[in-house]
Design an enzyme around this catalytic site. Sequence first.
Site, PDB file in Angstrom:
ATOM      1  N   GLU A 184      29.539  34.196  42.812  1.00  0.00           N
ATOM      2  CA  GLU A 184      29.620  33.599  41.459  1.00  0.00           C
ATOM      3  C   GLU A 184      30.068  34.627  40.424  1.00  0.00           C
ATOM      4  OE1 GLU A 184      29.566  30.002  41.875  1.00  0.00           O
ATOM      5  OE2 GLU A 184      29.952  30.812  39.896  1.00  0.00           O
TER       6      GLU A 184
HETATM    7  C1  LIG Z   1      28.086  34.498  51.323  1.00  0.00           C
HETATM    8  C2  LIG Z   1      29.173  34.280  50.322  1.00  0.00           C
HETATM    9  C3  LIG Z   1      29.337  33.022  49.755  1.00  0.00           C
HETATM   10  C4  LIG Z   1      30.368  32.789  48.843  1.00  0.00           C
HETATM   11  N1  LIG Z   1      30.576  31.527  48.355  1.00  0.00           N
HETATM   12  C5  LIG Z   1      31.700  31.264  47.630  1.00  0.00           C
HETATM   13  C6  LIG Z   1      32.061  29.930  47.280  1.00  0.00           C
HETATM   14  O1  LIG Z   1      31.328  28.973  47.568  1.00  0.00           O
HETATM   15  N2  LIG Z   1      33.226  29.725  46.621  1.00  0.00           N
HETATM   16  C7  LIG Z   1      34.064  30.746  46.277  1.00  0.00           C
HETATM   17  O2  LIG Z   1      35.112  30.499  45.696  1.00  0.00           O
HETATM   18  N3  LIG Z   1      33.751  32.036  46.588  1.00  0.00           N
HETATM   19  C8  LIG Z   1      32.595  32.313  47.260  1.00  0.00           C
HETATM   20  N4  LIG Z   1      32.282  33.609  47.601  1.00  0.00           N
HETATM   21  C9  LIG Z   1      33.164  34.687  47.176  1.00  0.00           C
HETATM   22  C10 LIG Z   1      32.541  35.539  46.083  1.00  0.00           C
HETATM   23  O3  LIG Z   1      32.465  34.804  44.886  1.00  0.00           O
HETATM   24  C11 LIG Z   1      33.391  36.822  45.985  1.00  0.00           C
HETATM   25  O4  LIG Z   1      33.088  37.598  47.118  1.00  0.00           O
HETATM   26  C12 LIG Z   1      33.124  37.586  44.700  1.00  0.00           C
HETATM   27  O5  LIG Z   1      33.617  36.876  43.600  1.00  0.00           O
HETATM   28  C13 LIG Z   1      33.757  38.974  44.714  1.00  0.00           C
HETATM   29  O6  LIG Z   1      35.084  38.950  45.127  1.00  0.00           O
HETATM   30  P1  LIG Z   1      35.547  39.949  46.273  1.00  0.00           P
HETATM   31  O7  LIG Z   1      34.634  39.786  47.429  1.00  0.00           O
HETATM   32  O8  LIG Z   1      37.000  39.748  46.522  1.00  0.00           O
HETATM   33  O9  LIG Z   1      35.287  41.386  45.686  1.00  0.00           O
HETATM   34  P2  LIG Z   1      36.323  42.248  44.800  1.00  0.00           P
HETATM   35  O10 LIG Z   1      36.908  41.407  43.725  1.00  0.00           O
HETATM   36  O11 LIG Z   1      37.261  42.951  45.714  1.00  0.00           O
HETATM   37  O12 LIG Z   1      35.332  43.300  44.138  1.00  0.00           O
HETATM   38  C14 LIG Z   1      34.855  44.446  44.829  1.00  0.00           C
HETATM   39  C15 LIG Z   1      34.122  45.344  43.816  1.00  0.00           C
HETATM   40  O13 LIG Z   1      35.033  45.731  42.762  1.00  0.00           O
HETATM   41  C16 LIG Z   1      34.516  45.325  41.503  1.00  0.00           C
HETATM   42  N5  LIG Z   1      35.619  44.872  40.649  1.00  0.00           N
HETATM   43  C17 LIG Z   1      36.648  44.048  40.971  1.00  0.00           C
HETATM   44  N6  LIG Z   1      37.452  43.874  39.903  1.00  0.00           N
HETATM   45  C18 LIG Z   1      36.913  44.580  38.888  1.00  0.00           C
HETATM   46  C19 LIG Z   1      37.271  44.800  37.524  1.00  0.00           C
HETATM   47  N7  LIG Z   1      38.322  44.206  36.973  1.00  0.00           N
HETATM   48  N8  LIG Z   1      36.491  45.609  36.784  1.00  0.00           N
HETATM   49  C20 LIG Z   1      35.391  46.175  37.313  1.00  0.00           C
HETATM   50  N9  LIG Z   1      35.000  46.001  38.587  1.00  0.00           N
HETATM   51  C21 LIG Z   1      35.759  45.213  39.364  1.00  0.00           C
HETATM   52  C22 LIG Z   1      33.534  44.192  41.792  1.00  0.00           C
HETATM   53  O14 LIG Z   1      32.554  44.087  40.785  1.00  0.00           O
HETATM   54  C23 LIG Z   1      32.955  44.634  43.134  1.00  0.00           C
HETATM   55  O15 LIG Z   1      31.918  45.543  42.917  1.00  0.00           O
HETATM   56  C24 LIG Z   1      31.228  33.856  48.475  1.00  0.00           C
HETATM   57  C25 LIG Z   1      31.038  35.126  49.032  1.00  0.00           C
HETATM   58  C26 LIG Z   1      30.044  35.340  49.955  1.00  0.00           C
HETATM   59  C27 LIG Z   1      29.906  36.704  50.572  1.00  0.00           C
END
Ligand SMILES: Cc1cc2nc3c(=O)[nH]c(=O)nc-3n(C[C@H](O)[C@H](O)[C@H](O)COP(=O)(O)OP(=O)(O)OC[C@H]3O[C@@H](n4cnc5c(N)ncnc54)[C@H](O)[C@@H]3O)c2cc1C
Length: 607
Positions: free
Chosen positions: A464
């Site tokens: 989220e």
């Molecule tokens: C069990 C599970 C259930 C989920 N359910 C859903 C769902 O129902 N629907 C859905 O759409 N998604 C879902 N997700 C996805 C989840 O919302 C994303 O994993 C999350 O938004 C983070 O994206 P990412 O994993 O690509 O991390 P990234 O975006 O790659 O981030 C990695 C790190 O970098 C930091 N970061 C990234 N960009 C910035 C920035 N601009 N400034 C500062 N820090 C930054 C982040 O805070 C984090 O610490 C789910 C994930 C999991 C693991």
Amino acid sequence: VIPGASPDDDGGDRACISKKTRLLMTLPYLAPVDEQLRALATTRALHLPGDDSHDTGSDEGLIRAILEQSAALAADVFAPLNAIGDTHGAILEDGVVKTTPGFQRAFRAYSEGQWGAMGVAPAQGGLGLPFAVGLAVQEQLASANMALSLCMLLSQGAVVAISAHGTAAQQDQWLPGLISGRWTGTMNLTEAHAGSDVGALRTRATPHHDGTHRIKGQKIFISWGEHELAENIVHLVLARLPDAPRGSRGISLFIVPKYLSDENGELGERNDVQCVAIERKLGIHGSPTCTMAFGDNDRCVGYLLGEPHRGLHAMFTMMNHARVGIGLQGVALAERALQAAETYAAARIQSPRLGSRGDPIAIAEHPDVRRMLEGMRATTRALRLLAYWNAAAIDASHGRRETQDRGSAQGLADLLTPITKGFASDMGVEATSLALQIFGGAGYIEETGVAQLYRDARIAPIYEGTNGIQALDLVNRKLAQDGGIHWRRMFAEMTAHLLDSPTDATVATLNAALMPPLRSLERSTAWLFQRTGSAEAAAAATPYLRAFGTVLAAYLLALQAKTGSRRDQRLAAFYLAAELPGATATLESLPNRSQTLLFAEDVSIEA
Ligand SMILES: Cc1cc2nc3c(=O)[nH]c(=O)nc-3n(C[C@H](O)[C@H](O)[C@H](O)COP(=O)(O)OP(=O)(O)OC[C@H]3O[C@@H](n4cnc5c(N)ncnc54)[C@H](O)[C@@H]3O)c2cc1C
């Protein structure tokens, strides 16, 4: 022995529950109904402008009856399935996601009890209860079984989004199934290369001659993306139209059902959307986390929800609802962990009292364990107050009073949402970690069930919108909103509450102790406000959010202590003494932190 692991309605070979599962302990769960009622009353007493939810929201008899019924559902149906969900999580077999044995029965009990209709307007077949009351029910379900309750949370979010942005025909077609609990909803944002950067998503939506669209693309990590619990699944999917501008302004939102349906909701053929993989993961094993393929055969039908290119705006309706709900998962797991830790610490006998050679005593009596237990109690209570306050502000923003009052309630809700999500989910992890510590070695092994709480809690700071993204949202958007009027008003109201000359000396002391941290928070906020969008503000955002949450937590505990018992006052006093000095120091250090992080060559360590 795990009750609820019967093979009755889940069929097949999954019905065979392993010996190991039978040895697992089922952590008991008793919903804290009195505590929840008090929290609802305290947050309602904050007199939010525009709040006219009092008719139903303040009928304590009615709310108590509701919470006692949902407490039974949580304790008797959801909680016994929590450990089995952990060991027998969802699996994918031949394109079919099989969920944990027993989940089908729990889902049916939820649907038949009409729990999904609670917050829905009476005109749409709901009970029209305040969101804050719905949140209290959701808290119980999440405490009992976070993985399963996530399915309900997402469905409620879909109802909110379709109610706010759907045409009358779309509402007629999609809402009854979702509200009645015959269908479930999902939110589909994330793609492999587009997580926090939602604007980078590539899923396409091509207009079709019949007015519908054809969706093509792949989403990852979709919670409850596929399962057999419900008759249909209504996916809300973000995708780009062919003429879409680049970035987040070019995203549209689509309703993509698993089964197509006619305008009366009668189900037809299967849509071209399927789950192609589910993840193995740290926690919430009972919740299938799906990779969803849309349009592999070029016939995935989607219906535009809201205006073209305004999909992120529409999805935010669902996300804001869900963000409060995810913060609430922190509250829920903190409560469950607290109950487990209190029971264990009272029963575990170890070491004589400090300085004595007498018999060993219960660990709950050793000062260090008392510190952990008291910290958990105060934190859990404060987080609950924060989440319910946030929900009460959302209720007030939908009230029928003056537009201006609704606007200020909305501003307060907007300000609180990233704090509830970020602070409460982080503190939920800390609380489960403390419970594990109190269990000692027994906490680290799986049989006691505490390790599961810790693993389950860890997702809440990530999904989220990660908590890092919540902090950026707070400093860059929410503080800047409407020229900063909302935080100024919030601090003014907090100050007025604290100065509201309490007759009780202890409460007066608590209020006085809160003033300096509140002034620090105000100064830091003004400093960040002047730096909106800067790297300095971004570097300070996460520690700021945490300190903000801590000051709000202390304030809410002090507020509740005003009308509470001596015990409430002691709990508030402990939280203030333990947590406020650190929060104040963090706030005061923000400029120097950002400087040393960003401009390392000019490092100056302030004395
Ligand atoms: C069990 C599970 C259930 C989920 N359910 C859903 C769902 O129902 N629907 C859905 O759409 N998604 C879902 N997700 C996805 C989840 O919302 C994303 O994993 C999350 O938004 C983070 O994206 P990412 O994993 O690509 O991390 P990234 O975006 O790659 O981030 C990695 C790190 O970098 C930091 N970061 C990234 N960009 C910035 C920035 N601009 N400034 C500062 N820090 C930054 C982040 O805070 C984090 O610490 C789910 C994930 C999991 C693991």
